[in-house]
Design an enzyme around this catalytic site. Structure first.
Site, PDB file in Angstrom:
ATOM      1  N   TYR A 134      -9.094   6.162 -12.305  1.00 23.35           N
ATOM      2  CA  TYR A 134      -8.076   6.490 -11.291  1.00 23.35           C
ATOM      3  C   TYR A 134      -8.176   7.982 -10.992  1.00 23.35           C
ATOM      4  O   TYR A 134      -8.606   8.764 -11.834  1.00 23.35           O
ATOM      5  CB  TYR A 134      -6.694   6.150 -11.871  1.00 23.35           C
TER       6      TYR A 134
ATOM      7  N   ALA B 149       1.925  10.940  -6.062  1.00 21.07           N
ATOM      8  CA  ALA B 149       1.703  12.097  -5.188  1.00 21.07           C
ATOM      9  C   ALA B 149       2.997  12.508  -4.461  1.00 21.07           C
ATOM     10  O   ALA B 149       3.212  13.689  -4.194  1.00 21.07           O
ATOM     11  CB  ALA B 149       0.613  11.770  -4.179  1.00 21.07           C
TER      12      ALA B 149
ATOM     13  N   GLU C 172      -3.564   4.330  -2.495  1.00 19.67           N
ATOM     14  CA  GLU C 172      -3.963   3.914  -1.146  1.00 19.67           C
ATOM     15  C   GLU C 172      -5.465   4.095  -0.910  1.00 19.67           C
ATOM     16  O   GLU C 172      -6.150   3.197  -0.412  1.00 19.67           O
ATOM     17  CB  GLU C 172      -3.169   4.722  -0.098  1.00 19.67           C
ATOM     18  N   GLU C 173      -5.946   5.257  -1.288  1.00 15.05           N
ATOM     19  CA  GLU C 173      -7.366   5.527  -1.012  1.00 15.05           C
ATOM     20  C   GLU C 173      -8.275   4.576  -1.784  1.00 15.05           C
ATOM     21  O   GLU C 173      -9.305   4.121  -1.269  1.00 15.05           O
ATOM     22  CB  GLU C 173      -7.700   6.978  -1.368  1.00 15.05           C
TER      23      GLU C 173
ATOM     24  N   ASP D  73       0.889  -1.169   0.000  1.00  8.22           N
ATOM     25  CA  ASP D  73       0.000   0.000   0.000  1.00  8.22           C
ATOM     26  C   ASP D  73       0.922   1.212   0.000  1.00  8.22           C
ATOM     27  O   ASP D  73       1.730   1.370   0.923  1.00  8.22           O
ATOM     28  CB  ASP D  73      -0.880  -0.061   1.261  1.00  8.22           C
TER      29      ASP D  73
ATOM     30  N   GLY E 202       5.722   5.706  -3.890  1.00  9.42           N
ATOM     31  CA  GLY E 202       6.267   7.041  -3.634  1.00  9.42           C
ATOM     32  C   GLY E 202       6.534   7.860  -4.887  1.00  9.42           C
ATOM     33  O   GLY E 202       7.173   8.906  -4.801  1.00  9.42           O
TER      34      GLY E 202
HETATM   35  N1  AR6 Z   1      -1.255  -1.006  -8.782  1.00  9.76           N
HETATM   36  C1  AR6 Z   1       0.010  -0.725  -9.187  1.00  9.76           C
HETATM   37  N2  AR6 Z   1       0.469   0.532  -9.338  1.00  9.76           N
HETATM   38  C2  AR6 Z   1      -0.359   1.553  -9.075  1.00  9.76           C
HETATM   39  C3  AR6 Z   1      -1.685   1.347  -8.642  1.00  9.76           C
HETATM   40  C4  AR6 Z   1      -2.127  -0.003  -8.491  1.00  9.76           C
HETATM   41  N3  AR6 Z   1      -3.363  -0.300  -8.094  1.00  9.76           N
HETATM   42  N4  AR6 Z   1      -2.269   2.540  -8.467  1.00  9.76           N
HETATM   43  C5  AR6 Z   1      -1.349   3.465  -8.772  1.00  9.76           C
HETATM   44  N5  AR6 Z   1      -0.186   2.892  -9.142  1.00  9.76           N
HETATM   45  P1  AR6 Z   1       0.462   7.130  -5.427  1.00  9.76           P
HETATM   46  P2  AR6 Z   1       2.692   7.821  -3.603  1.00  9.76           P
HETATM   47  C6  AR6 Z   1       1.067   3.574  -9.547  1.00  9.76           C
HETATM   48  O1  AR6 Z   1       0.551   8.507  -5.988  1.00  9.76           O
HETATM   49  O2  AR6 Z   1       3.442   8.651  -4.572  1.00  9.76           O
HETATM   50  C7  AR6 Z   1      -1.940   8.867  -1.133  1.00  9.76           C
HETATM   51  O3  AR6 Z   1      -2.704  10.013  -0.843  1.00  9.76           O
HETATM   52  C8  AR6 Z   1       0.852   4.817 -10.383  1.00  9.76           C
HETATM   53  O4  AR6 Z   1       1.921   4.867 -11.339  1.00  9.76           O
HETATM   54  O5  AR6 Z   1      -0.832   6.668  -4.865  1.00  9.76           O
HETATM   55  O6  AR6 Z   1       3.455   6.912  -2.688  1.00  9.76           O
HETATM   56  C9  AR6 Z   1      -1.353   8.291   0.129  1.00  9.76           C
HETATM   57  O7  AR6 Z   1      -2.260   8.358   1.210  1.00  9.76           O
HETATM   58  C10 AR6 Z   1       0.981   5.938  -9.387  1.00  9.76           C
HETATM   59  O8  AR6 Z   1       1.372   7.158  -9.963  1.00  9.76           O
HETATM   60  O9  AR6 Z   1       1.592   6.874  -4.295  1.00  9.76           O
HETATM   61  C11 AR6 Z   1      -0.171   9.169   0.347  1.00  9.76           C
HETATM   62  O10 AR6 Z   1      -0.530  10.374   0.989  1.00  9.76           O
HETATM   63  C12 AR6 Z   1       2.055   5.407  -8.461  1.00  9.76           C
HETATM   64  O11 AR6 Z   1       1.741   4.000  -8.379  1.00  9.76           O
HETATM   65  C13 AR6 Z   1       0.316   9.452  -1.045  1.00  9.76           C
HETATM   66  O12 AR6 Z   1      -0.832   9.273  -1.893  1.00  9.76           O
HETATM   67  C14 AR6 Z   1       2.111   6.045  -7.119  1.00  9.76           C
HETATM   68  O13 AR6 Z   1       0.844   6.054  -6.511  1.00  9.76           O
HETATM   69  C15 AR6 Z   1       1.365   8.472  -1.470  1.00  9.76           C
HETATM   70  O14 AR6 Z   1       1.846   8.840  -2.727  1.00  9.76           O
END
Ligand code: AR6
Length: 484
Positions: free
Chosen positions: A352, A431, A312-313, A294, A428
């Site tokens: 998404y 966002a 995550e959400e 997650d 990471g």
């Molecule tokens: N399976 C595989 N890859 C995925 C999926 C999925 N289901 N969904 C998205 N991705 P992000 P972060 C890829 O932005 O940067 C939340 O608010 C996709 O390329 O969710 O770690 C949390 O609560 C996406 O751009 O993660 C934190 O506050 C990338 O994974 C914050 O976002 C990153 O997804 C974490 O941000």
């Protein structure tokens, strides 16, 4: 050239040539000083799960325990006309009165919820909830909701004192505490969160749904629609758990490894682990039985009960049992992660971010382990949020991310053979603005020291799939070890 949908090791090798659920199980649920179990053990073969009556009484009103809405310590002020001063009565009584009145519209629901939250409700408004019922649900659906489902949700919420007979420990920072509860207990807690019955202390993360009910703005219309779709997922969940009570259990395990016990990364001589990399599929749909990452916020769940709608959400609204973590998980520190085992998926989705949409029922057929948990494990680990992109290449930040992934991927299984691989991706890198090529190396290193393979989903990005595969095969050919 025809592009290949995956590169690296074949998926059968990742699964050690066995079925997805044939990994050794997590340790069975056993009550101990560091593992609180809210139901009676052992569970019988019919999976009839009863509350555990031998626990700490539910009236603990202390920072180490969740403050429950039905605790005798939770008192609510009311004015007596003659005395002109505040008198107090149990807040649970006020909640019961408000929710036992007939509620036939979102306005009446709002009024009921405000009646036991009068101090906070000055700042609350339920615009998103009203929009949801008046504009996105069909008239008949709304009627069915207030006639049928809402009364069942109220019943589920008000059953809390009989369903949870002990206190729920807070999973505190720097403690390896584990908590197990039944899916039905979770459902009752979530119903209470929907009705905003938990006392409103500004301890974070926080679970009452009022922020979600408020998340509507004309100038953020598309985002507001995504919030409506999240509400639809949650209502769908309540529909399912109130028609057939879910029968399993879930374990929440906070993992803390002191910094001094983390690897000295520069001295590690491990080889890179096997990597399967693919631009197709998602962590939740194509990695059965693996440890699914997650991409978390340090306040687990991030914006799930607010505007947020990324990895995550989305995971939290299609598998709402994850939301209950917000009730008892203190903010994650740098060398901490939270592993949740046994959750179920209730909804399908498409799209998404702002274009997220509920896409009907999902029937989860994941088998259960001997303790009643579905064999689905998710690890919440929060990457560092880079405001300046260049910051991530400093050794301090690289170490921070290595240690975080190391804790998240670490094993508690006694036997180190046949460990499930990690299912991850651009952790990471959305966002939180990280660089996927750096993050893949960090995650490979953390997997290597934990003796686990990695499945990496690039989420549709074929160019990234190919360039990571190229980098990886170069490193392997040169026999590069993970130490610097
Ligand atoms: N399976 C595989 N890859 C995925 C999926 C999925 N289901 N969904 C998205 N991705 P992000 P972060 C890829 O932005 O940067 C939340 O608010 C996709 O390329 O969710 O770690 C949390 O609560 C996406 O751009 O993660 C934190 O506050 C990338 O994974 C914050 O976002 C990153 O997804 C974490 O941000």
């Amino acid at each position: 050239p025809i592009s290949q949908p995956w590169k690296g090791s074949g998926i059968d090798d990742i699964y050690n040539n066995h079925g997805p659920f044939e990994y050794q199980e997590y340790p069975p649920i056993v009550q101990s000083d560091s593992h609180v179990v809210l139901f009676k053990l052992p569970i019988n073969s019919k999976m009839e799960i009863e509350p555990n009556y031998s626990l700490h009484p539910p009236n603990n009103w202390h920072v180490d325990w969740v403050k429950m809405p039905h605790s005798p310590w939770s008192m609510y002020p009311f004015e007596e006309e003659e005395k002109m001063e505040n008198c107090y009565r149990p807040r649970w009584e006020v909640i019961n009165e408000a929710l036992k009145k007939k509620i036939m519209s979102s306005a009446q629901l709002e009024a009921a919820i405000f009646s036991y939250n009068s101090k906070e409700s000055d700042q609350w408004d339920f615009r998103a909830l009203h929009y949801f019922f008046s504009e996105t649900m069909k008239k008949e659906e709304t009627e069915i909701f207030f006639e049928n489902l809402l009364p069942k949700m109220i019943q589920l919420a008000l059953q809390l004192p009989t369903l949870i007979t002990g206190s729920i420990p807070v999973l505190k920072q720097q403690k390896n505490t584990t908590l197990s509860m039944s899916q039905l207990q979770i459902a009752s807690l979530l119903a209470n969160a929907f009705f905003c019955t938990f006392p409103n202390y500004e301890i974070y993360p926080n679970i009452n749904f009022y922020r979600l009910f408020r998340a509507f703005k004309d100038d953020k219309f598309q985002r507001s629609l995504a919030v409506s779709e999240k509400l639809r997922c949650l209502i769908h969940y309540f529909g399912k758990v109130t028609s057939v009570a879910p029968q399993g259990t879930v374990t929440f395990q906070r993992r803390y490894i002191p910094l001094d016990d983390c690897p000295e990364w520069g001295k590690m001589t491990h080889q890179l682990p096997p990597l399967h990399i693919t631009s197709k599929g998602t962590i939740e749909s194509n990695a059965a039985g693996l440890l699914q990452v997650d991409f978390a916020n340090k306040k687990v769940g991030g914006g799930v009960l607010n505007w947020g709608c990324v990895q995550e959400e989305i995971r939290f609204v299609i598998c709402p049992e994850l939301i209950v973590t917000r009730l008892f998980t203190e903010e994650l520190e740098n060398t901490e992660a939270l592993v949740v085992t046994g959750i179920e998926q209730y909804s399908n989705y498409e799209g998404y971010g702002n274009f997220f949409k509920w896409n009907g029922d999902f029937i989860d057929e994941t088998p259960r382990d001997s303790s009643g948990r579905r064999k689905t494990s998710v690890v919440a680990m929060d990457a560092y949020r880079f405001t300046k992109k260049n910051e991530q290449y400093t050794i301090q930040k690289i170490n921070r991310e290595l240690n975080k992934a190391y804790v998240g991927f670490s094993s508690v299984e006694s036997n180190q053979d046949n460990l499930p691989a990690i299912a991850t991706g651009n952790w990471g890198c959305g966002a939180f603005r990280g660089d996927p090529k750096l993050k893949v190396l960090i995650q490979l290193m953390a997997a290597a020291v934990n003796k686990k393979s990695l499945v990496y989903f690039t989420f549709g990005d074929e160019a990234l799939q190919d360039s990571i595969a190229e980098m990886y095969s170069h490193l392997v050919q040169q026999n590069i070890r993970i130490g610097i």
